[in-house]
Design a protein around this motif. Sequence first.
Motif, PDB file in Angstrom:
ATOM      1  N   UNK A  75       0.900  -0.987   0.243  1.00 13.43           N
ATOM      2  CA  UNK A  75       0.067  -0.152  -0.059  1.00 13.43           C
ATOM      3  C   UNK A  75       1.005   1.228   0.095  1.00 13.43           C
ATOM      4  N   UNK A  76       0.038   2.266  -0.211  1.00 12.22           N
ATOM      5  CA  UNK A  76       0.939   3.717  -0.222  1.00 12.22           C
ATOM      6  C   UNK A  76       1.111   4.212   0.934  1.00 12.22           C
ATOM      7  N   UNK A  77       1.736   5.254   1.204  1.00 15.74           N
ATOM      8  CA  UNK A  77       1.840   6.117   2.475  1.00 15.74           C
ATOM      9  C   UNK A  77       0.402   6.544   2.992  1.00 15.74           C
ATOM     10  N   UNK A  78       0.324   6.139   4.300  1.00 17.55           N
ATOM     11  CA  UNK A  78      -0.949   6.375   5.012  1.00 17.55           C
ATOM     12  C   UNK A  78      -2.084   5.802   4.509  1.00 17.55           C
ATOM     13  N   UNK A  79      -1.973   4.451   3.918  1.00 21.50           N
ATOM     14  CA  UNK A  79      -3.064   3.641   3.493  1.00 21.50           C
ATOM     15  C   UNK A  79      -3.558   2.706   4.581  1.00 21.50           C
ATOM     16  N   UNK A  80      -2.806   2.654   5.738  1.00 17.91           N
ATOM     17  CA  UNK A  80      -3.339   1.943   6.834  1.00 17.91           C
ATOM     18  C   UNK A  80      -2.495   0.476   7.136  1.00 17.91           C
ATOM     19  N   UNK A  81      -1.544   0.513   6.100  1.00 16.51           N
ATOM     20  CA  UNK A  81      -0.795  -0.989   6.146  1.00 16.51           C
ATOM     21  C   UNK A  81      -0.164  -1.035   7.343  1.00 16.51           C
ATOM     22  N   UNK A  82       0.422  -0.108   7.807  1.00 23.89           N
ATOM     23  CA  UNK A  82       1.364  -0.177   9.365  1.00 23.89           C
ATOM     24  C   UNK A  82       0.344  -0.441  10.347  1.00 23.89           C
ATOM     25  N   UNK A  83      -0.561   0.408  10.389  1.00 23.49           N
ATOM     26  CA  UNK A  83      -1.689  -0.007  11.562  1.00 23.49           C
ATOM     27  C   UNK A  83      -2.226  -1.493  11.816  1.00 23.49           C
ATOM     28  N   UNK A  84      -2.155  -2.269  10.441  1.00 21.57           N
ATOM     29  CA  UNK A  84      -2.761  -3.585  10.531  1.00 21.57           C
ATOM     30  C   UNK A  84      -1.659  -4.476  10.985  1.00 21.57           C
ATOM     31  N   UNK A  85      -0.256  -4.484  10.291  1.00 21.75           N
ATOM     32  CA  UNK A  85       0.766  -5.029  10.334  1.00 21.75           C
ATOM     33  C   UNK A  85       1.762  -5.033  11.193  1.00 21.75           C
ATOM     34  N   UNK A  86       2.040  -3.803  11.772  1.00 20.18           N
ATOM     35  CA  UNK A  86       2.789  -3.599  12.891  1.00 20.18           C
ATOM     36  C   UNK A  86       2.226  -3.058  14.140  1.00 20.18           C
ATOM     37  N   UNK A  87       0.766  -2.816  13.977  1.00 23.48           N
ATOM     38  CA  UNK A  87       0.084  -2.342  15.010  1.00 23.48           C
ATOM     39  C   UNK A  87      -0.757  -3.564  15.634  1.00 23.48           C
ATOM     40  N   UNK A  88      -1.920  -3.623  15.240  1.00 22.54           N
ATOM     41  CA  UNK A  88      -2.738  -4.768  15.569  1.00 22.54           C
ATOM     42  C   UNK A  88      -2.453  -5.960  15.629  1.00 22.54           C
ATOM     43  N   UNK A  89      -1.937  -6.671  14.372  1.00 23.64           N
ATOM     44  CA  UNK A  89      -1.524  -7.749  14.319  1.00 23.64           C
ATOM     45  C   UNK A  89      -0.550  -8.253  15.427  1.00 23.64           C
ATOM     46  N   UNK A 205       4.543  -8.735   6.257  1.00 25.08           N
ATOM     47  CA  UNK A 205       5.402  -7.276   6.262  1.00 25.08           C
ATOM     48  C   UNK A 205       4.321  -6.277   5.597  1.00 25.08           C
ATOM     49  N   UNK A 206       4.260  -5.023   5.864  1.00 29.09           N
ATOM     50  CA  UNK A 206       3.805  -3.954   5.528  1.00 29.09           C
ATOM     51  C   UNK A 206       4.904  -3.126   4.611  1.00 29.09           C
TER      52      UNK A 206
END
Length: 218
Positions: A75-89, A205-206
């Motif tokens: 995903x692009x920047x600020x697409x939420x990929x970090x939130x799901x892969x580095x945060x929630x999961x 990976x995000x």
Amino acid sequence: MDDKLERLLKSIDINTLDRAGLERLAGIRAERWKLNRDGAIHLYEPQSYLDPISGKELYQEAFHRSLKKCRWVFGGNRSGKTEIAIGAEPVWWAIGEHPFREVPDPCRGWIVSLDFNTSFQDAEKTFFKYLPKSRLSNYDKVRHTAYIKTKKGNISEVTFKSCDQGQDKFQGPSLDFIAYNEEPTAAIRQECSFRLLDRRGCEWCAETPTLGMSWTFD
């Protein structure tokens, strides 16, 4: 964040509520504020949608539900990929409470970034945003390792690492999961994969694919 409940709360016309209704609404908002301060995971609701062409479920919920050993989210920047892969999961794994799968309790995992500047500014910030403060037992600033209380009262370990430490620093313990914050080098990813063998661990990976056709397309 539970977007559905938030939209519902915003849609309520407070002018139509009696005193009991206003008190109940205030209580709900106070409880949500308290939960969010403890950790964003309390109010996290993965979003999902159907691809109109393939008919497949895409993105957040599909990512979390997948039982594959290797998962990549692009995903692009600020697409939420970090939130799901580095945060929630990884938080679900660390606290031993994953809503879509069984996870080891306790567990040991790594969160790997390209460099420590990125790790501190992005990965650590996101992870600790979601981790309930009430579950953090200790944080070793030297080892960059968080010790986290699980549902069963055990202690999970999550260590933050960076690719600029060099491949040798990725040798050692057996792990249950590895989360990459952006694409690691092929050599480091291979070294990390060895850490997952004994425990039959998972990796994800995000990534914002800025390097063109790299090893991830093989």
